[in-house]
Design a protein around this motif. Sequence first.
Motif, PDB file in Angstrom:
ATOM      1  N   LEU A  92       0.812  -1.214   0.000  1.00 12.03           N
ATOM      2  CA  LEU A  92       0.000   0.000   0.000  1.00 12.03           C
ATOM      3  C   LEU A  92       0.849   1.269   0.000  1.00 12.03           C
ATOM      4  CD1 LEU A  92      -2.812  -0.975   2.537  1.00 12.03           C
ATOM      5  CD2 LEU A  92      -2.898  -1.035   0.040  1.00 12.03           C
ATOM      6  N   ALA A  93       2.049   1.193   0.593  1.00 13.33           N
ATOM      7  CA  ALA A  93       2.928   2.362   0.635  1.00 13.33           C
ATOM      8  C   ALA A  93       3.488   2.709  -0.737  1.00 13.33           C
ATOM      9  CB  ALA A  93       4.067   2.125   1.621  1.00 13.33           C
ATOM     10  N   ASN A  94       3.384   1.773  -1.690  1.00 10.64           N
ATOM     11  CA  ASN A  94       3.776   2.008  -3.080  1.00 10.64           C
ATOM     12  C   ASN A  94       5.246   2.394  -3.245  1.00 10.64           C
ATOM     13  OD1 ASN A  94       3.392   2.159  -5.845  1.00 10.64           O
ATOM     14  ND2 ASN A  94       2.446   4.185  -5.798  1.00 10.64           N
ATOM     15  N   PRO A  95       6.165   1.591  -2.704  1.00 12.77           N
ATOM     16  CA  PRO A  95       7.588   1.854  -2.933  1.00 12.77           C
ATOM     17  C   PRO A  95       7.974   1.430  -4.352  1.00 12.77           C
ATOM     18  CG  PRO A  95       7.323  -0.210  -1.756  1.00 12.77           C
ATOM     19  CD  PRO A  95       5.944   0.380  -1.885  1.00 12.77           C
ATOM     20  N   THR A  96       9.190   1.689  -4.737  1.00 13.86           N
ATOM     21  CA  THR A  96       9.615   1.351  -6.101  1.00 13.86           C
ATOM     22  C   THR A  96       9.635  -0.156  -6.346  1.00 13.86           C
ATOM     23  OG1 THR A  96      11.939   1.462  -5.415  1.00 13.86           O
ATOM     24  CG2 THR A  96      10.984   3.458  -6.384  1.00 13.86           C
ATOM     25  N   ASN A  97       9.659  -0.955  -5.297  1.00 15.39           N
ATOM     26  CA  ASN A  97       9.587  -2.413  -5.471  1.00 15.39           C
ATOM     27  C   ASN A  97       8.204  -2.943  -5.092  1.00 15.39           C
ATOM     28  OD1 ASN A  97       9.854  -1.987  -2.713  1.00 15.39           O
ATOM     29  ND2 ASN A  97      11.100  -3.812  -2.365  1.00 15.39           N
ATOM     30  N   ARG A  98       7.195  -2.125  -5.318  1.00 14.02           N
ATOM     31  CA  ARG A  98       5.811  -2.493  -5.015  1.00 14.02           C
ATOM     32  C   ARG A  98       5.438  -3.858  -5.605  1.00 14.02           C
ATOM     33  NH1 ARG A  98       3.714   0.988  -8.267  1.00 14.02           N
ATOM     34  NH2 ARG A  98       3.911  -0.565  -9.916  1.00 14.02           N
ATOM     35  N   CYS A  99       5.847  -4.095  -6.855  1.00 11.77           N
ATOM     36  CA  CYS A  99       5.473  -5.341  -7.537  1.00 11.77           C
ATOM     37  C   CYS A  99       5.993  -6.573  -6.800  1.00 11.77           C
ATOM     38  CB  CYS A  99       6.008  -5.342  -8.971  1.00 11.77           C
ATOM     39  SG  CYS A  99       5.187  -4.155 -10.040  1.00 11.77           S
ATOM     40  N   TYR A 100       7.089  -6.419  -6.090  1.00 13.47           N
ATOM     41  CA  TYR A 100       7.641  -7.549  -5.337  1.00 13.47           C
ATOM     42  C   TYR A 100       6.618  -8.044  -4.321  1.00 13.47           C
ATOM     43  CZ  TYR A 100      10.313 -10.104  -1.850  1.00 13.47           C
ATOM     44  OH  TYR A 100      10.737 -11.056  -0.964  1.00 13.47           O
ATOM     45  N   PHE A 101       5.989  -7.129  -3.610  1.00  8.38           N
ATOM     46  CA  PHE A 101       5.036  -7.508  -2.561  1.00  8.38           C
ATOM     47  C   PHE A 101       3.754  -8.069  -3.168  1.00  8.38           C
ATOM     48  CE2 PHE A 101       7.640  -4.002  -0.875  1.00  8.38           C
ATOM     49  CZ  PHE A 101       8.273  -4.700   0.144  1.00  8.38           C
ATOM     50  N   GLN A 185       1.935   7.242  -8.896  1.00  7.19           N
ATOM     51  CA  GLN A 185       3.321   7.634  -8.663  1.00  7.19           C
ATOM     52  C   GLN A 185       3.854   6.973  -7.396  1.00  7.19           C
ATOM     53  OE1 GLN A 185       3.693  11.854  -7.944  1.00  7.19           O
ATOM     54  NE2 GLN A 185       1.965  11.909  -6.541  1.00  7.19           N
ATOM     55  N   TYR A 186       5.115   6.535  -7.475  1.00 13.33           N
ATOM     56  CA  TYR A 186       5.748   5.890  -6.328  1.00 13.33           C
ATOM     57  C   TYR A 186       5.667   6.781  -5.096  1.00 13.33           C
ATOM     58  CZ  TYR A 186       7.771   2.450  -9.544  1.00 13.33           C
ATOM     59  OH  TYR A 186       7.951   1.450 -10.471  1.00 13.33           O
ATOM     60  N   GLY A 187       5.403   6.155  -3.964  1.00 12.73           N
ATOM     61  CA  GLY A 187       5.332   6.878  -2.699  1.00 12.73           C
ATOM     62  C   GLY A 187       3.944   7.357  -2.338  1.00 12.73           C
ATOM     63  N   GLU A 188       3.016   7.356  -3.295  1.00 13.51           N
ATOM     64  CA  GLU A 188       1.635   7.729  -3.008  1.00 13.51           C
ATOM     65  C   GLU A 188       0.842   6.485  -2.660  1.00 13.51           C
ATOM     66  OE1 GLU A 188      -2.342   9.687  -5.105  1.00 13.51           O
ATOM     67  OE2 GLU A 188      -0.383   9.988  -6.043  1.00 13.51           O
ATOM     68  N   GLN A 189       0.082   6.547  -1.593  1.00 15.33           N
ATOM     69  CA  GLN A 189      -0.679   5.407  -1.103  1.00 15.33           C
ATOM     70  C   GLN A 189      -1.594   4.828  -2.176  1.00 15.33           C
ATOM     71  OE1 GLN A 189      -0.230   4.430   2.094  1.00 15.33           O
ATOM     72  NE2 GLN A 189      -1.949   3.133   2.632  1.00 15.33           N
ATOM     73  N   ARG A 260       5.340  14.220 -24.276  1.00 14.12           N
ATOM     74  CA  ARG A 260       6.292  13.222 -24.762  1.00 14.12           C
ATOM     75  C   ARG A 260       5.589  11.987 -25.310  1.00 14.12           C
ATOM     76  NH1 ARG A 260      10.444  12.157 -20.042  1.00 14.12           N
ATOM     77  NH2 ARG A 260      11.380  10.832 -21.662  1.00 14.12           N
ATOM     78  N   GLY A 261       4.302  11.887 -25.087  1.00 15.25           N
ATOM     79  CA  GLY A 261       3.557  10.755 -25.614  1.00 15.25           C
ATOM     80  C   GLY A 261       3.653   9.513 -24.750  1.00 15.25           C
ATOM     81  N   PHE A 262       3.002   8.455 -25.227  1.00 14.99           N
ATOM     82  CA  PHE A 262       2.955   7.204 -24.479  1.00 14.99           C
ATOM     83  C   PHE A 262       4.343   6.581 -24.355  1.00 14.99           C
ATOM     84  CE2 PHE A 262       2.881   2.558 -24.603  1.00 14.99           C
ATOM     85  CZ  PHE A 262       2.210   2.302 -23.425  1.00 14.99           C
ATOM     86  N   ARG A 263       4.676   6.173 -23.131  1.00 15.67           N
ATOM     87  CA  ARG A 263       5.922   5.472 -22.852  1.00 15.67           C
ATOM     88  C   ARG A 263       5.621   4.377 -21.841  1.00 15.67           C
ATOM     89  NH1 ARG A 263       6.225  10.343 -21.804  1.00 15.67           N
ATOM     90  NH2 ARG A 263       7.011  10.296 -19.683  1.00 15.67           N
ATOM     91  N   SER A 264       5.748   3.132 -22.266  1.00 14.95           N
ATOM     92  CA  SER A 264       5.501   2.031 -21.353  1.00 14.95           C
ATOM     93  C   SER A 264       6.467   2.114 -20.176  1.00 14.95           C
ATOM     94  CB  SER A 264       5.675   0.685 -22.081  1.00 14.95           C
ATOM     95  OG  SER A 264       5.375  -0.382 -21.219  1.00 14.95           O
ATOM     96  N   GLY A 265       5.918   2.049 -18.959  1.00 13.54           N
ATOM     97  CA  GLY A 265       6.756   2.094 -17.767  1.00 13.54           C
ATOM     98  C   GLY A 265       7.324   3.459 -17.469  1.00 13.54           C
ATOM     99  N   SER A 266       6.654   4.522 -17.886  1.00 15.51           N
ATOM    100  CA  SER A 266       7.236   5.861 -17.691  1.00 15.51           C
ATOM    101  C   SER A 266       7.393   6.228 -16.221  1.00 15.51           C
ATOM    102  CB  SER A 266       6.398   6.926 -18.411  1.00 15.51           C
ATOM    103  OG  SER A 266       5.156   7.133 -17.784  1.00 15.51           O
ATOM    104  N   MET A 267       6.597   5.610 -15.343  1.00 16.99           N
ATOM    105  CA  MET A 267       6.764   5.879 -13.916  1.00 16.99           C
ATOM    106  C   MET A 267       8.138   5.425 -13.418  1.00 16.99           C
ATOM    107  SD  MET A 267       4.261   7.526 -12.641  1.00 16.99           S
ATOM    108  CE  MET A 267       2.502   7.728 -12.333  1.00 16.99           C
ATOM    109  N   ASN A 268       8.751   4.491 -14.158  1.00 11.70           N
ATOM    110  CA  ASN A 268      10.064   3.989 -13.753  1.00 11.70           C
ATOM    111  C   ASN A 268      11.203   4.929 -14.126  1.00 11.70           C
ATOM    112  OD1 ASN A 268       8.931   1.677 -12.682  1.00 11.70           O
ATOM    113  ND2 ASN A 268       9.192   0.490 -14.559  1.00 11.70           N
ATOM    114  N   GLU A 269      10.893   6.015 -14.813  1.00 11.04           N
ATOM    115  CA  GLU A 269      11.937   6.957 -15.218  1.00 11.04           C
ATOM    116  C   GLU A 269      12.596   7.633 -14.021  1.00 11.04           C
ATOM    117  OE1 GLU A 269       9.863   7.959 -19.551  1.00 11.04           O
ATOM    118  OE2 GLU A 269       9.826   9.445 -17.938  1.00 11.04           O
ATOM    119  N   VAL A 270      11.914   7.574 -12.864  1.00 11.46           N
ATOM    120  CA  VAL A 270      12.504   8.170 -11.663  1.00 11.46           C
ATOM    121  C   VAL A 270      13.483   7.219 -10.990  1.00 11.46           C
ATOM    122  CG1 VAL A 270      10.445   9.558 -11.268  1.00 11.46           C
ATOM    123  CG2 VAL A 270      10.645   7.326 -10.147  1.00 11.46           C
TER     124      VAL A 270
END
Length: 279
Positions: A92-101, A185-189, A260-270
């Motif tokens: 729920l905390a939505n860290p960058t490794n959210r998918c792991y959980f 976005q990462y970090g948002e509940q 910039r248009g559609f970019r798969s996984g653009s949230m990972n740019e951070v």
Amino acid sequence: MSDTALDAKFEKLLDIIRGMQRVAVAFSAGVDSTFLLKAAVEALGPEHVVAVTGKSDSLAQAEFEQTIELAKSMGVEHVLLETHEFEDPNYLANPTNRCYFCKTDLFKHVNRFAAERGLNAVLTGVNFDDQSDWRPGIQAGREQNVRAPLAEAGLTKDEIRVLSRRMGLPTHDKPASPCLSSRIQYGEQITPEKLNQIDRSERFLRSLGFRECRVRHHNNLARIEVPADQIERLCSPEIRTQVDAALREFGYAYVTIDARGFRSGSMNEVIAFGKRQTI
């Protein structure tokens, strides 16, 4: 790649699956998991394959409905398992490794089901290309002893699309459709309410003909991505007004279009990454 080389990869995939005899396939109706399910049916026969879908708010409603249709069309048993990632504060905390959980929770449930049914392996649709992206779920799968036969056979996304087209699968040209939580976005509940807001927004965009789109959720702002050659249409006064009104109705205070248009996984740019992951 030549047809001969691609055929060799496909035969390798079938041989890998045949060695498992009876399997559960983690099934989301995406390009990869649909192809994997079809390959498993070809290798083992439908009576030795079970499609398993995690019933979760993070799966778009249209995707959930398609899992039912596709599994039925292949003649395989389709089991829906309740997942509990929303009970995990780490997820729920939505860290960058959210998918792991999320994947850890899913694979634990599927492994338990497989053991109860006497199935020898749980398969996931991770492909060879996925190892180069930020995919914490790969680690979860490895820890839960889940097999990734597409990656093991060296099959890339483009090759899977080619083979899917040969097999007559309706998903061969389907846009990527990761879980709805990947839009926040990462970090948002993460909450079910936000996921429903995103799902409604993307369904509205698709109803206007934007087949490939993302609504990125940044608190009360929606950042819309469509392919670059469709931005002009999205920005036209009539379409823009409709989209703005609809997304505001769905709960967003601000609606913006990503230039910039559609970019798969653009949230990972951070995220700074580049190390190839191991299946």
